[in-house]
Design a protein around this motif. Structure first.
Motif, PDB file in Angstrom:
ATOM      1  N   ILE A  19     -24.474  14.816  33.568  1.00 24.68           N
ATOM      2  CA  ILE A  19     -25.389  13.789  34.092  1.00 24.68           C
ATOM      3  C   ILE A  19     -24.964  13.383  35.501  1.00 24.68           C
ATOM      4  CG2 ILE A  19     -25.857  11.306  33.882  1.00 24.68           C
ATOM      5  CD1 ILE A  19     -27.770  12.618  32.175  1.00 24.68           C
ATOM      6  N   ILE A  20     -23.680  13.136  35.695  1.00 22.55           N
ATOM      7  CA  ILE A  20     -23.178  12.723  37.013  1.00 22.55           C
ATOM      8  C   ILE A  20     -23.458  13.810  38.047  1.00 22.55           C
ATOM      9  CG2 ILE A  20     -21.103  12.177  38.352  1.00 22.55           C
ATOM     10  CD1 ILE A  20     -20.045  10.794  35.754  1.00 22.55           C
ATOM     11  N   LYS A  21     -23.238  15.056  37.668  1.00 27.47           N
ATOM     12  CA  LYS A  21     -23.501  16.165  38.589  1.00 27.47           C
ATOM     13  C   LYS A  21     -24.992  16.305  38.891  1.00 27.47           C
ATOM     14  CE  LYS A  21     -19.305  18.668  37.516  1.00 27.47           C
ATOM     15  NZ  LYS A  21     -18.693  19.793  36.806  1.00 27.47           N
ATOM     16  N   LYS A  22     -25.847  16.061  37.898  1.00 23.81           N
ATOM     17  CA  LYS A  22     -27.294  16.111  38.138  1.00 23.81           C
ATOM     18  C   LYS A  22     -27.730  15.006  39.095  1.00 23.81           C
ATOM     19  CE  LYS A  22     -28.844  18.288  33.866  1.00 23.81           C
ATOM     20  NZ  LYS A  22     -29.648  18.115  32.647  1.00 23.81           N
ATOM     21  N   ILE A  23     -27.144  13.829  38.950  1.00 17.36           N
ATOM     22  CA  ILE A  23     -27.456  12.728  39.874  1.00 17.36           C
ATOM     23  C   ILE A  23     -27.066  13.138  41.286  1.00 17.36           C
ATOM     24  CG2 ILE A  23     -26.896  10.358  40.537  1.00 17.36           C
ATOM     25  CD1 ILE A  23     -26.360   9.819  37.512  1.00 17.36           C
ATOM     26  N   ALA A  24     -25.860  13.653  41.439  1.00 19.67           N
ATOM     27  CA  ALA A  24     -25.382  14.068  42.763  1.00 19.67           C
ATOM     28  C   ALA A  24     -26.243  15.196  43.339  1.00 19.67           C
ATOM     29  CB  ALA A  24     -23.924  14.491  42.684  1.00 19.67           C
ATOM     30  N   ASP A  25     -26.731  16.087  42.496  1.00 18.03           N
ATOM     31  CA  ASP A  25     -27.608  17.174  42.958  1.00 18.03           C
ATOM     32  C   ASP A  25     -28.911  16.646  43.552  1.00 18.03           C
ATOM     33  OD1 ASP A  25     -25.793  19.101  42.207  1.00 18.03           O
ATOM     34  OD2 ASP A  25     -26.839  19.653  40.347  1.00 18.03           O
ATOM     35  N   LYS A  26     -29.377  15.501  43.061  1.00 21.73           N
ATOM     36  CA  LYS A  26     -30.617  14.898  43.575  1.00 21.73           C
ATOM     37  C   LYS A  26     -30.428  14.299  44.965  1.00 21.73           C
ATOM     38  CE  LYS A  26     -33.112  15.371  39.793  1.00 21.73           C
ATOM     39  NZ  LYS A  26     -34.464  15.768  39.592  1.00 21.73           N
ATOM     40  N   PHE A  27     -29.167  14.003  45.312  1.00 22.78           N
ATOM     41  CA  PHE A  27     -28.860  13.383  46.602  1.00 22.78           C
ATOM     42  C   PHE A  27     -27.721  14.140  47.297  1.00 22.78           C
ATOM     43  CE2 PHE A  27     -30.139  10.106  43.521  1.00 22.78           C
ATOM     44  CZ  PHE A  27     -31.319   9.690  44.098  1.00 22.78           C
ATOM     45  N   PRO A  28     -27.965  15.415  47.641  1.00 18.71           N
ATOM     46  CA  PRO A  28     -26.889  16.223  48.242  1.00 18.71           C
ATOM     47  C   PRO A  28     -26.427  15.672  49.584  1.00 18.71           C
ATOM     48  CG  PRO A  28     -28.992  17.371  48.352  1.00 18.71           C
ATOM     49  CD  PRO A  28     -29.222  16.128  47.561  1.00 18.71           C
ATOM     50  N   LEU A  46     -29.454   8.520  27.328  1.00 17.82           N
ATOM     51  CA  LEU A  46     -28.912   8.032  28.587  1.00 17.82           C
ATOM     52  C   LEU A  46     -29.922   8.417  29.651  1.00 17.82           C
ATOM     53  CD1 LEU A  46     -26.783   6.839  30.471  1.00 17.82           C
ATOM     54  CD2 LEU A  46     -25.547   9.009  30.337  1.00 17.82           C
ATOM     55  N   LEU A  47     -30.649   7.435  30.137  1.00 14.06           N
ATOM     56  CA  LEU A  47     -31.716   7.630  31.112  1.00 14.06           C
ATOM     57  C   LEU A  47     -31.234   7.107  32.454  1.00 14.06           C
ATOM     58  CD1 LEU A  47     -34.726   8.203  31.830  1.00 14.06           C
ATOM     59  CD2 LEU A  47     -35.223   5.881  31.044  1.00 14.06           C
ATOM     60  N   VAL A  48     -31.413   7.894  33.510  1.00 11.32           N
ATOM     61  CA  VAL A  48     -30.982   7.500  34.845  1.00 11.32           C
ATOM     62  C   VAL A  48     -32.219   7.324  35.720  1.00 11.32           C
ATOM     63  CG1 VAL A  48     -29.556   8.097  36.836  1.00 11.32           C
ATOM     64  CG2 VAL A  48     -28.850   8.823  34.540  1.00 11.32           C
ATOM     65  N   LEU A  49     -32.334   6.132  36.325  1.00 14.87           N
ATOM     66  CA  LEU A  49     -33.493   5.782  37.142  1.00 14.87           C
ATOM     67  C   LEU A  49     -33.054   5.324  38.524  1.00 14.87           C
ATOM     68  CD1 LEU A  49     -35.259   3.575  34.437  1.00 14.87           C
ATOM     69  CD2 LEU A  49     -35.864   5.906  35.046  1.00 14.87           C
ATOM     70  N   ASP A  50     -33.983   5.457  39.493  1.00 10.92           N
ATOM     71  CA  ASP A  50     -33.724   4.902  40.818  1.00 10.92           C
ATOM     72  C   ASP A  50     -34.291   3.485  40.876  1.00 10.92           C
ATOM     73  OD1 ASP A  50     -36.476   5.094  41.268  1.00 10.92           O
ATOM     74  OD2 ASP A  50     -36.317   6.752  42.671  1.00 10.92           O
ATOM     75  N   ASP A  51     -34.258   2.867  42.051  1.00 12.32           N
ATOM     76  CA  ASP A  51     -34.744   1.487  42.218  1.00 12.32           C
ATOM     77  C   ASP A  51     -36.225   1.327  41.919  1.00 12.32           C
ATOM     78  OD1 ASP A  51     -32.342   0.333  42.973  1.00 12.32           O
ATOM     79  OD2 ASP A  51     -32.618   0.857  45.073  1.00 12.32           O
ATOM     80  N   ASP A  52     -36.984   2.399  42.074  1.00 15.64           N
ATOM     81  CA  ASP A  52     -38.433   2.345  41.838  1.00 15.64           C
ATOM     82  C   ASP A  52     -38.789   2.769  40.418  1.00 15.64           C
ATOM     83  OD1 ASP A  52     -38.957   1.541  44.498  1.00 15.64           O
ATOM     84  OD2 ASP A  52     -38.827   3.635  45.162  1.00 15.64           O
ATOM     85  N   ASP A  53     -37.803   2.795  39.525  1.00 18.42           N
ATOM     86  CA  ASP A  53     -37.976   3.201  38.131  1.00 18.42           C
ATOM     87  C   ASP A  53     -38.446   4.646  37.982  1.00 18.42           C
ATOM     88  OD1 ASP A  53     -37.093   0.769  37.144  1.00 18.42           O
ATOM     89  OD2 ASP A  53     -39.104  -0.082  37.064  1.00 18.42           O
ATOM     90  N   LYS A  54     -38.144   5.463  38.979  1.00 18.14           N
ATOM     91  CA  LYS A  54     -38.430   6.894  38.863  1.00 18.14           C
ATOM     92  C   LYS A  54     -37.230   7.562  38.199  1.00 18.14           C
ATOM     93  CE  LYS A  54     -41.379   7.150  42.924  1.00 18.14           C
ATOM     94  NZ  LYS A  54     -41.455   7.583  44.312  1.00 18.14           N
ATOM     95  N   GLU A  55     -37.547   8.429  37.252  1.00 14.68           N
ATOM     96  CA  GLU A  55     -36.492   9.104  36.513  1.00 14.68           C
ATOM     97  C   GLU A  55     -35.746  10.095  37.403  1.00 14.68           C
ATOM     98  OE1 GLU A  55     -36.171  12.262  32.891  1.00 14.68           O
ATOM     99  OE2 GLU A  55     -37.582  10.596  32.622  1.00 14.68           O
ATOM    100  N   ILE A  56     -34.440  10.000  37.367  1.00 13.55           N
ATOM    101  CA  ILE A  56     -33.590  10.957  38.074  1.00 13.55           C
ATOM    102  C   ILE A  56     -33.191  12.064  37.106  1.00 13.55           C
ATOM    103  CG2 ILE A  56     -31.375  11.290  39.244  1.00 13.55           C
ATOM    104  CD1 ILE A  56     -31.653   8.383  40.253  1.00 13.55           C
ATOM    105  N   THR A  57     -32.736  11.667  35.914  1.00 15.07           N
ATOM    106  CA  THR A  57     -32.376  12.616  34.865  1.00 15.07           C
ATOM    107  C   THR A  57     -32.208  11.850  33.559  1.00 15.07           C
ATOM    108  OG1 THR A  57     -30.897  14.442  34.255  1.00 15.07           O
ATOM    109  CG2 THR A  57     -29.875  12.508  35.302  1.00 15.07           C
ATOM    110  N   ARG A  58     -32.060  12.595  32.471  1.00 11.79           N
ATOM    111  CA  ARG A  58     -31.826  11.977  31.159  1.00 11.79           C
ATOM    112  C   ARG A  58     -31.168  12.984  30.235  1.00 11.79           C
ATOM    113  NH1 ARG A  58     -36.763  10.027  28.143  1.00 11.79           N
ATOM    114  NH2 ARG A  58     -37.577   9.489  30.171  1.00 11.79           N
TER     115      ARG A  58
END
Length: 147
Positions: free
Chosen positions: A14-23, A45-57
């Protein structure tokens, strides 16, 4: 709850997927928080940005139907440890500083600030801080006696 290797591997992914979204090579984006929403019922475990857009889960099987009263405290400890173990990766993400990782309940209520990326600021695990007041009082008392 004893955290399994499978759970640690899933959090690592999950952490690596988050980082992949923001290289690191991209222009920094304005984002103040990364929200990690955990459900003890579904194990999601759902990961969202400030605009409630899904980053990964992902679904963490160990957390499905978890009934421990201190579930979120246990999750905080493991997430902080895993985030710290990826410090270099997280600090290099293409997001404008400061930004933080925040744990939220399934109802989207903020539970804990897990990790802050702001140059010199970090969040310490409360377990490490349990007797800090007592230790500082003893240190100050000893210091004043030496004067």
């Amino acid at each position: 709850m004893k955290i399994t290797d499978q759970t640690l591997q899933q959090i690592d992914r999950i952490i690596k997927k988050i980082a992949d979204k923001f290289p690191a090579s991209h222009e920094a984006m304005l984002l103040t928080d990364i929200h990690l929403c955990v459900s003890p019922e579904t194990g999601e475990l759902l990961v969202l940005d400030d605009d409630d857009k899904e980053i990964t889960r992902c679904i963490i099987e160990q957390w499905i139907d978890e009934k421990d009263d201190d579930f979120y405290e246990q999750v905080v400890t493991v997430l902080r440890k895993e985030l710290r173990s990826h410090e270099e990766l997280i600090e290099s993400m293409s997001l404008l500083k400061p930004y933080s990782f925040v744990l939220e309940s399934e109802e989207r209520d903020e539970q804990h600030e897990l990790y802050v990326v702001d140059g010199d600021t970090i969040i310490l695990d409360p377990i490490m801080m349990e007797d800090l007041d007592k230790d500082l009082d003893e240190f100050f008392k000893k210091l004043m006696n030496d004067v």
